[in-house]
Design an enzyme around this catalytic site. Structure first.
Site, mmCIF file in Angstrom:
data_model
loop_
_atom_site.group_PDB
_atom_site.id
_atom_site.type_symbol
_atom_site.label_atom_id
_atom_site.label_comp_id
_atom_site.label_asym_id
_atom_site.label_seq_id
_atom_site.Cartn_x
_atom_site.Cartn_y
_atom_site.Cartn_z
ATOM 1 N N GLY A 41 2.118 -30.137 7.064
ATOM 2 C CA GLY A 41 1.591 -30.097 7.635
ATOM 3 C C GLY A 41 0.987 -30.823 6.543
ATOM 4 N N GLY A 42 -0.428 -29.645 6.355
ATOM 5 C CA GLY A 42 -1.315 -30.028 5.111
ATOM 6 C C GLY A 42 -1.384 -31.156 3.799
ATOM 7 N N ASN A 73 2.647 -33.011 10.449
ATOM 8 C CA ASN A 73 2.411 -32.261 11.502
ATOM 9 C C ASN A 73 1.111 -32.373 10.910
ATOM 10 O OD1 ASN A 73 1.368 -30.323 13.468
ATOM 11 N ND2 ASN A 73 2.258 -28.846 12.790
ATOM 12 N N TRP A 74 0.082 -33.063 12.102
ATOM 13 C CA TRP A 74 -1.320 -33.407 12.147
ATOM 14 C C TRP A 74 -1.960 -31.841 12.612
ATOM 15 C CZ3 TRP A 74 -3.710 -38.166 12.259
ATOM 16 C CH2 TRP A 74 -3.237 -39.505 11.354
ATOM 17 N N LYS A 75 -1.563 -31.450 13.192
ATOM 18 C CA LYS A 75 -1.973 -29.805 13.757
ATOM 19 C C LYS A 75 -3.690 -30.194 14.564
ATOM 20 C CE LYS A 75 0.361 -27.475 10.327
ATOM 21 N NZ LYS A 75 0.453 -25.603 10.019
ATOM 22 N N GLY A 120 1.518 -23.392 4.914
ATOM 23 C CA GLY A 120 -0.450 -23.683 5.194
ATOM 24 C C GLY A 120 -0.612 -22.164 3.948
ATOM 25 N N SER A 163 4.551 -25.904 3.249
ATOM 26 C CA SER A 163 4.551 -25.920 1.857
ATOM 27 C C SER A 163 4.896 -27.340 1.415
ATOM 28 C CB SER A 163 4.186 -24.858 1.356
ATOM 29 O OG SER A 163 3.075 -23.604 1.342
ATOM 30 N N GLU A 172 10.794 -23.197 10.026
ATOM 31 C CA GLU A 172 9.691 -22.992 9.081
ATOM 32 C C GLU A 172 9.645 -21.602 9.017
ATOM 33 O OE1 GLU A 172 7.096 -26.404 10.153
ATOM 34 O OE2 GLU A 172 6.386 -25.539 11.347
ATOM 35 N N GLU A 208 2.451 -21.538 15.200
ATOM 36 C CA GLU A 208 1.248 -21.143 15.576
ATOM 37 C C GLU A 208 1.241 -21.226 16.799
ATOM 38 O OE1 GLU A 208 -0.419 -24.774 13.533
ATOM 39 O OE2 GLU A 208 -0.120 -23.626 11.945
ATOM 40 N N HIS A 241 6.189 -24.482 17.894
ATOM 41 C CA HIS A 241 5.777 -24.214 16.621
ATOM 42 C C HIS A 241 5.134 -23.258 16.404
ATOM 43 C CE1 HIS A 241 3.169 -24.471 13.030
ATOM 44 N NE2 HIS A 241 4.390 -25.933 12.797
HETATM 45 P P1 PGA Z 1 2.319 -26.703 5.858
HETATM 46 O O1 PGA Z 1 2.305 -26.922 7.447
HETATM 47 O O2 PGA Z 1 2.840 -27.730 5.342
HETATM 48 O O3 PGA Z 1 0.687 -26.842 5.534
HETATM 49 O O4 PGA Z 1 2.360 -25.186 5.122
HETATM 50 C C1 PGA Z 1 4.027 -26.936 8.009
HETATM 51 C C2 PGA Z 1 3.447 -26.826 9.752
HETATM 52 O O5 PGA Z 1 2.916 -26.276 9.990
HETATM 53 O O6 PGA Z 1 4.065 -28.001 10.456
#
Ligand code: PGA
Length: 247
Positions: A233-234, A9-11, A172, A212, A166, A96, A94
């Site tokens: 994500g990251g 997930n590149w956001k 994150g 994470s 999640e 967010e 998601h």
């Molecule tokens: P993260 O994000 O791996 O940076 O914790 C995961 C996500 O939000 O899909």
């Protein structure tokens, strides 16, 4: 046996030019023969990403979609637009988007249905806040999200879906859920799917853990019986994503 599925997930990261650079770096490191691999890129990067991934087995996903076909919805992207560009998966709900863009279980449900109707696969997200975990209401809360998100969806379609658990406190933050915490909730998700749609559907739906995930913890998390891969994500923006996929 459920095939593992690992999605990046590149956001809101990477311009179209940067996206192609990252893909060209990652595609040589990622072995997508044994697991399904998806890059969920920003909407503006979809067309160059699909082009850059031609000839590989890596699929492109979107991070959001609107639930209407077309019309006066300034700023939104329709399911047909995504489909025509080559999108195969769409992240829906998601945390967010729930937090900053007022996504609810009802809008998640409408989007899940639309994405299925257009022949794409939803990656439906759920997960509790730290406060909810400390109050001991995690399972109850996640069950409500699953029931709401999947209301009225056909069991045959649920079989082909992906659900991503999640925990918000793990996203994150570098604070991963323990393997047992992640397994407990992913198992509870499979149970609620089984209650609504039956055992066969529950056995086929793929459930990811996200929050994470990194090159070091991926193998142990993905070894748990109800964890069928990860939403990353990251670490999906670096060469480390290759380590996660090749766990
Ligand atoms: P993260 O994000 O791996 O940076 O914790 C995961 C996500 O939000 O899909």
């Amino acid at each position: 046996m459920r095939k593992k599925i690992i999605a990046g997930n590149w956001k809101m990261n990477k311009t179209p030019k940067e996206a192609v650079e990252l893909i060209n770096m990652l595609k040589t490191q990622v072995d997508s023969n044994i697991v399904d691999v998806i890059f969920c890129v920003p909407a503006i990067d979809i067309i160059p990403a699909v082009e850059a991934l031609k000839g590989t087995k890596i699929a492109v996903g979107a991070q959001n979609v609107y639930f209407e076909e077309s019309g006066a919805y300034t700023g939104e992207t329709s399911p047909a637009m995504l489909k025509e560009c080559g999108v195969e998966y769409v992240i829906i709900g998601h945390s967010e988007r729930r937090q900053y863009f007022a996504e609810t279980n009802e809008t998640v449900n409408k989007k899940v249905k639309k994405v299925i109707e257009h022949g794409m696969t939803p990656i439906m997200c759920c997960g509790e806040t730290l406060e909810q975990r400390e109050l001991g209401v995690t399972i109850e809360f996640v069950r409500t999200q699953i029931k709401g998100g999947l209301a009225g969806v056909d069991g045959e379609d649920v079989k082909r879906m992906v659900i991503a658990y999640e925990p918000i406190w793990a996203i994150g933050t570098g604070k991963t859920a323990t393997n047992d915490q992640a397994q407990e909730v992913c198992g509870a998700i499979r149970t609620v799917v089984s209650e609504i749609f039956g055992k066969e559907v529950a056995n086929e739906v793929r459930i990811q853990y996200g929050g994470s995930v990194n090159g070091k913890n991926a193998a142990e998390l993905f070894a748990k019986p109800d964890i069928d891969g990860g939403l990353v994500g990251g670490a999906s923006l670096k060469a480390e994503f290759g380590e996660i996929v090749n766990y």
